[in-house]
Design a protein around this motif. Structure first.
Motif, PDB file in Angstrom:
ATOM      1  N   HIS A 159       0.874  -1.179   0.000  1.00 11.99           N
ATOM      2  CA  HIS A 159       0.000   0.000   0.000  1.00 11.99           C
ATOM      3  C   HIS A 159       0.910   1.229   0.000  1.00 11.99           C
ATOM      4  O   HIS A 159       1.435   1.619   1.034  1.00 11.99           O
ATOM      5  CB  HIS A 159      -0.915  -0.001   1.228  1.00 11.99           C
ATOM      6  N   GLN A 160       1.101   1.800  -1.191  1.00 12.83           N
ATOM      7  CA  GLN A 160       1.998   2.937  -1.323  1.00 12.83           C
ATOM      8  C   GLN A 160       1.255   4.233  -0.995  1.00 12.83           C
ATOM      9  O   GLN A 160       0.042   4.317  -1.160  1.00 12.83           O
ATOM     10  CB  GLN A 160       2.587   2.947  -2.731  1.00 12.83           C
ATOM     11  N   PRO A 161       1.972   5.251  -0.540  1.00 14.29           N
ATOM     12  CA  PRO A 161       1.316   6.452  -0.035  1.00 14.29           C
ATOM     13  C   PRO A 161       0.483   7.216  -1.055  1.00 14.29           C
ATOM     14  O   PRO A 161      -0.492   7.877  -0.691  1.00 14.29           O
ATOM     15  CB  PRO A 161       2.472   7.314   0.481  1.00 14.29           C
ATOM     16  N   PHE A 162       0.813   7.099  -2.326  1.00 11.06           N
ATOM     17  CA  PHE A 162       0.074   7.851  -3.340  1.00 11.06           C
ATOM     18  C   PHE A 162      -1.215   7.168  -3.759  1.00 11.06           C
ATOM     19  O   PHE A 162      -1.967   7.715  -4.553  1.00 11.06           O
ATOM     20  CB  PHE A 162       0.959   8.122  -4.565  1.00 11.06           C
ATOM     21  N   GLU A 163      -1.497   5.984  -3.238  1.00  6.54           N
ATOM     22  CA  GLU A 163      -2.734   5.275  -3.587  1.00  6.54           C
ATOM     23  C   GLU A 163      -3.985   6.046  -3.185  1.00  6.54           C
ATOM     24  O   GLU A 163      -5.061   5.785  -3.701  1.00  6.54           O
ATOM     25  CB  GLU A 163      -2.757   3.888  -2.954  1.00  6.54           C
ATOM     26  N   GLU A 164      -3.838   6.994  -2.261  1.00  2.45           N
ATOM     27  CA  GLU A 164      -4.990   7.800  -1.853  1.00  2.45           C
ATOM     28  C   GLU A 164      -5.594   8.535  -3.054  1.00  2.45           C
ATOM     29  O   GLU A 164      -6.764   8.882  -3.052  1.00  2.45           O
ATOM     30  CB  GLU A 164      -4.609   8.799  -0.761  1.00  2.45           C
ATOM     31  N   TYR A 165      -4.792   8.748  -4.084  1.00  2.00           N
ATOM     32  CA  TYR A 165      -5.279   9.464  -5.266  1.00  2.00           C
ATOM     33  C   TYR A 165      -6.007   8.558  -6.259  1.00  2.00           C
ATOM     34  O   TYR A 165      -6.631   9.048  -7.189  1.00  2.00           O
ATOM     35  CB  TYR A 165      -4.120  10.174  -5.973  1.00  2.00           C
TER      36      TYR A 165
END
Length: 173
Positions: free
Chosen positions: A153-159
């Motif tokens: 779960h990489q941090p930019f997945e929020e996008y």
């Protein structure tokens, strides 16, 4: 943070940046001199950009895609762009191929095979942040080997599911 069952790895922005910097240090420690960096979009864009800046080398981009089923968690057909985007010239000499991870390894292996068919490329090495235990391809450089092959779960997945209206609501007063 790896969950107790080893099935999920959660990565913060700070961890992501530190891992990318550690990848740069691994490449530097090898004393291998390369001429260009080719990153695979989308996952390799961020580490490719950082390595391009740290090593002061031109950055080329090749789009690939294989995750498209069940919210991007199941690997589908591999698509590779026909052309590589570069600021000038051609992909040649000693090339460092950069991606975020070697998951199944299918994408990296296919790209490496394609690039080895380009006569102008004299030497090719690959670098990723993570290599999963199930990967059929082992990059020349990697920071972490993940034997349990967790979903990262990489941090930019929020996008991934954030659209302009949702982003606007974040800034609404």
């Amino acid at each position: 943070m790896l969950t107790d069952d080893g099935k999920h790895l959660y990565v913060s922005w700070d961890e992501y940046h530190l891992l990318t910097e550690r990848l740069a240090l691994k490449v530097a420690a090898s004393n291998w001199e390369f001429d260009q960096i080719l990153c695979l979009a989308r996952g390799g864009l961020r580490p490719g950009d950082v390595l391009s800046r740290v090593f002061d080398k031109p950055l080329a981009i090749m789009s690939t895609s294989s995750y498209r089923d069940e919210g991007g968690t199941l690997q589908g057909r591999l698509d590779m762009a026909k052309y590589i985007t570069m600021p000038k010239g051609e992909l040649a000499g000693r090339v460092l191929l950069v991606d975020d991870l070697a998951d199944s390894g299918v994408t990296l292996q296919a790209v490496v095979e394609r690039l080895r068919g380009i006569p102008a490329i004299k030497e090719l090495r690959s670098a990723v942040i993570w290599t999963k235990g199930v990967s059929c391809y082992t990059p020349d450089y990697y920071v972490e080997l993940l034997p349990t092959s967790p979903w990262i779960h990489q941090p930019f997945e929020e996008y991934d599911n954030l659209r302009p209206d949702g982003l606007a609501r974040k800034f609404a007063v």
